[in-house]
Each structure stands twice: as C-alpha cells, then as structure tokens.
Scaffold this motif. Structure first.
Motif, PDB file in Angstrom:
ATOM      1  N   VAL A 238       0.868  -1.462   0.005  1.00  0.00           N
ATOM      2  CA  VAL A 238       0.179   0.064  -0.068  1.00  0.00           C
ATOM      3  C   VAL A 238       0.822   1.209   0.211  1.00  0.00           C
ATOM      4  N   ALA A 239       0.399   2.320  -0.868  1.00  0.00           N
ATOM      5  CA  ALA A 239       1.098   3.435  -0.779  1.00  0.00           C
ATOM      6  C   ALA A 239       0.035   4.392  -0.407  1.00  0.00           C
ATOM      7  N   LEU A 240       0.331   5.293   0.700  1.00  0.00           N
ATOM      8  CA  LEU A 240      -0.609   6.422   1.133  1.00  0.00           C
ATOM      9  C   LEU A 240       0.032   7.696   0.728  1.00  0.00           C
ATOM     10  N   GLU A 241      -0.751   8.387  -0.165  1.00  0.00           N
ATOM     11  CA  GLU A 241      -0.304   9.701  -0.942  1.00  0.00           C
ATOM     12  C   GLU A 241      -0.763  10.930  -0.107  1.00  0.00           C
ATOM     13  N   CYS A 242      -0.121  11.595   0.875  1.00  0.00           N
ATOM     14  CA  CYS A 242      -0.421  12.772   1.620  1.00  0.00           C
ATOM     15  C   CYS A 242      -0.124  13.877   1.349  1.00  0.00           C
ATOM     16  N   VAL A 243       0.266  14.038   0.139  1.00  0.00           N
ATOM     17  CA  VAL A 243       0.802  15.522  -0.346  1.00  0.00           C
ATOM     18  C   VAL A 243       0.141  16.313  -1.389  1.00  0.00           C
ATOM     19  N   GLY A 244      -0.178  15.455  -2.466  1.00  0.00           N
ATOM     20  CA  GLY A 244      -0.808  16.184  -3.588  1.00  0.00           C
ATOM     21  C   GLY A 244       0.242  16.683  -4.615  1.00  0.00           C
ATOM     22  N   GLY A 266      -3.773  13.713  -0.445  1.00  0.00           N
ATOM     23  CA  GLY A 266      -3.238  14.971  -0.804  1.00  0.00           C
ATOM     24  C   GLY A 266      -3.884  15.865  -1.619  1.00  0.00           C
ATOM     25  N   VAL A 267      -4.336  16.884  -1.427  1.00  0.00           N
ATOM     26  CA  VAL A 267      -5.170  17.675  -2.762  1.00  0.00           C
ATOM     27  C   VAL A 267      -4.165  17.938  -3.778  1.00  0.00           C
ATOM     28  N   PRO A 268      -4.606  17.339  -5.071  1.00  0.00           N
ATOM     29  CA  PRO A 268      -3.835  17.267  -6.322  1.00  0.00           C
ATOM     30  C   PRO A 268      -3.467  18.727  -6.687  1.00  0.00           C
ATOM     31  N   HIS A 269      -2.089  19.018  -7.135  1.00  0.00           N
ATOM     32  CA  HIS A 269      -1.817  20.070  -7.773  1.00  0.00           C
ATOM     33  C   HIS A 269      -0.768  19.595  -8.746  1.00  0.00           C
ATOM     34  N   ASP A 270      -0.866  20.316 -10.176  1.00  0.00           N
ATOM     35  CA  ASP A 270      -0.160  20.117 -11.305  1.00  0.00           C
ATOM     36  C   ASP A 270       0.019  18.627 -11.635  1.00  0.00           C
ATOM     37  N   VAL A 271      -1.117  17.935 -11.304  1.00  0.00           N
ATOM     38  CA  VAL A 271      -0.766  16.269 -11.685  1.00  0.00           C
ATOM     39  C   VAL A 271      -1.587  15.912 -13.054  1.00  0.00           C
TER      40      VAL A 271
END
Length: 347
Positions: A238-244, A266-271
C-alpha cells in the motif's frame, strides 16, 4: 466577535465581525474552543492557489450556544467536533459514508472556524458529540480532539480507502500532519511495516513515535529505487499519498506492487494522471481516496481511540498561538518551524 482574515498571500489579520446567528432550522451556533491551521491553507497563503480575501479555517472543536428548531441530536452546552465536512447524514451519499460529498451541503461554508463563533450547517448530520465539557480534558487531550475535525480523519481516510490490513507493508508519502496521522492509521489497521518518507528530523522523530518502522529521506528516482530494494523488488502493498504534488503521486504509482493499493488524500496540484493511469490496469492496482469522511470515521473509531488514549494525534501540534497571533501561526507552518499550529481560542 474576532476572526482570522486572509488579506493577501503572506498576510493574515484578526478583524471584528458580527457574530453569526441561526439562519436555517438545521444550524447550530458554536463557541470555538480550539482551532488550527491546515497544510492546505498554505497553498493560498503562499499564493500558489487563488482564494479571495475573507474569513478562513475549517477545523475546530467547541461548545454549542444555540441550535435551530429542527436540530434533534444536539442541545445548547454540548461539546462537539466541528468537521470541515457538512453532510446532512440522511441522504444516500451520507449513509454510504461519504458525507464530504453530500448533495445537501452548501458550497463555500468552509471559513470562519479560525474565529470565536461559528455557524455550523446540517448540525445533526455533521457534528460529533464529545462527552463532557472542555474543562474535563487536559490541553494535550483537547489538541488530539481538535485533530478529529480534519487531519486525523484525513490520514485515516487514506489508509481506509487503500484497505490497509493486518501484515501490510505501507509507505507514506508526506511527513506533514496528514502524513503523520496516516502512519497512526496504518498502525491502527495492523500494518506490519510502515515506511515514512521524511527528511525533516522533527517530523521523522514523530513518525517513529507514531509507528513508522523505517524513515527514508530520498526523493524521486532515488526513493523509488530504495523502496523497491527494501521490498525485494516487488513493491509495497500500500502507498498512502498525503501531499498532492506531482512527485509524490508519481512515486506512489511506481512503488506499489501488482495487486496493491493506493490511498490518496493530498489535494492534487499540477498532476497529470493520464501518463500513469494505464499502470492501474497492467498492474491491477486499486486507486482510492479523496476528501475524507470525517464524521463517519470519528464516530466509527477515531473518537473512541482518542478518548481511551490509544492514539495521541495532537502531538502534530508543535506550536500553540492565540487568535491574535494568527500571522505568526501561519508563518510557523510556512517556514516549517511548526508541523502544525494550534489556535487556543476559548475555554
């Protein structure tokens, strides 16, 4: 009443406003006891994302001063968690546990939590009752209760959405307050190994205290290589993404094993997901997560865990400020002298 006011990027003030009043029969008026600054607030504080000037804040605990005529579950004097979500609690979406997406919640009501008085909508569906009164709790306990308005349920939502289970190897991208709370969540759900990605000693120390079994400082390609090495080339469960950020999301996609899970909060930015979306198919990866179900997670598990002392997420607050010190509270997080800033507003 006084409330924090966003003037422009880098500039916060405290201004006087008329206290809010009951506008709908489902409202509650709350005297705020504790509030805080969120990592997501830094996006507009730093000028990275646009936000109009105005009152701000979306995490608090407080005492109810008045309720609307249709509020049945709460009364004047109740001590409550005031989530950033505003679900009605009765529609199909809320009953499914996704009150953050409630179709009956008014848009644009997040703002004003960093103030003395707040009007909460959909009180019956959104608020969470805390036993007793603020005076029954220590400052440390009040800090942990404050995390239940957003940051702890958000960290838990990552682990919940990724179906972290007993024995899983989990990596957490993001060493801010949400990432640190995701470590607590992964441990609660039985992960056997929790790898925290951090290059800041204060955060890394807290990550270990919360349950991280390893801490890696690498980023990008080096981080991916190290994580694959640690898992025998297979990848994490599992990967937990908490940055965005683009880097953290892309890293998460690359280090999860075939058949694994990603939980992103993580609230996504420039993805741009298009370049990675095919990997979900070819590796049978499940992608979950989104805006946290605060009320659901608090009622199901998290409030009890804080009350019985099983978890102490309030340790993410490494600096405390009065409301009049709001500029300093934001600066502390912006400059990383604080992991998360607590606002002591009332008693």
């Amino acid at each position: 009443m006084k409330a924090a006011y966003f003037v422009k990027p880098g500039k916060m003030e405290v201004r006087e406003f008329e206290s809010p009043t009951i506008e709908k029969t489902t409202d509650a008026i709350i005297r705020i006891v504790r509030a805080c600054v969120c990592g997501s607030d830094l996006w507009w504080y730093r000028g990275i994302s646009a936000r109009p000037s105005g009152v701000v804040g979306h995490e608090a605990i407080g005492v109810i001063e008045e309720v609307g005529a249709e509020v049945k579950n709460f009364k004047t004097g109740d001590f409550v968690i005031v989530p950033f979500t505003h679900g009605c609690g009765t529609c199909k979406v809320c009953l499914a546990g996704f009150e953050a997406n409630c179709p009956n919640a008014t848009e644009g009501v997040n703002g004003g939590y960093q103030g003395e008085i707040y009007r909460a909508i959909n009180a019956d569906g959104a608020l969470v009752k805390i036993p007793g009164q603020p005076s029954d709790y220590t400052d440390e306990q009040l800090a942990s209760l404050t995390t239940l308005a957003d940051v702890m349920p958000t960290g838990y939502h990552a682990a919940f959405s990724a179906n972290v289970k007993e024995g899983d190897i989990v990596v957490v991208f993001g060493d801010g307050a949400v990432g640190l709370c995701a470590i607590i969540a992964a441990k609660l759900r039985g992960a056997s190994q929790i790898i925290a990605m951090s290059r800041h000693e204060k955060n890394a120390t807290l990550a270990r205290e919360f349950g991280a079994t390893a801490v890696l400082a690498e980023r990008g390609k080096e981080a991916i290589e190290k994580l694959l090495e640690l898992t025998g080339g297979v990848g994490v469960d599992v990967a937990l993404e908490c940055v965005g950020t683009k880097e953290s999301i892309e890293s998460a996609f690359q280090v999860v094993r075939a058949g694994g899970h990603i939980g992103r909060v993580g609230v996504p930015h420039d993805v741009d997901y298009n370049e990675w979306i095919d990997s979900l198919f070819w590796k049978n990866i499940t992608l979950g997560g989104g805006v946290a179900s605060v009320t659901t997670h608090d009622k199901a598990l998290l409030l009890d865990k804080v009350l019985d002392g099983s978890i102490n997420p309030g340790k993410v607050f490494t600096a405390e400020f009065s409301l009049d010190e709001i500029q300093a509270a934001y600066e502390a997080m912006d400059k990383r002298t604080a992991i998360k800033s607590l606002l002591k507003i009332g008693e």
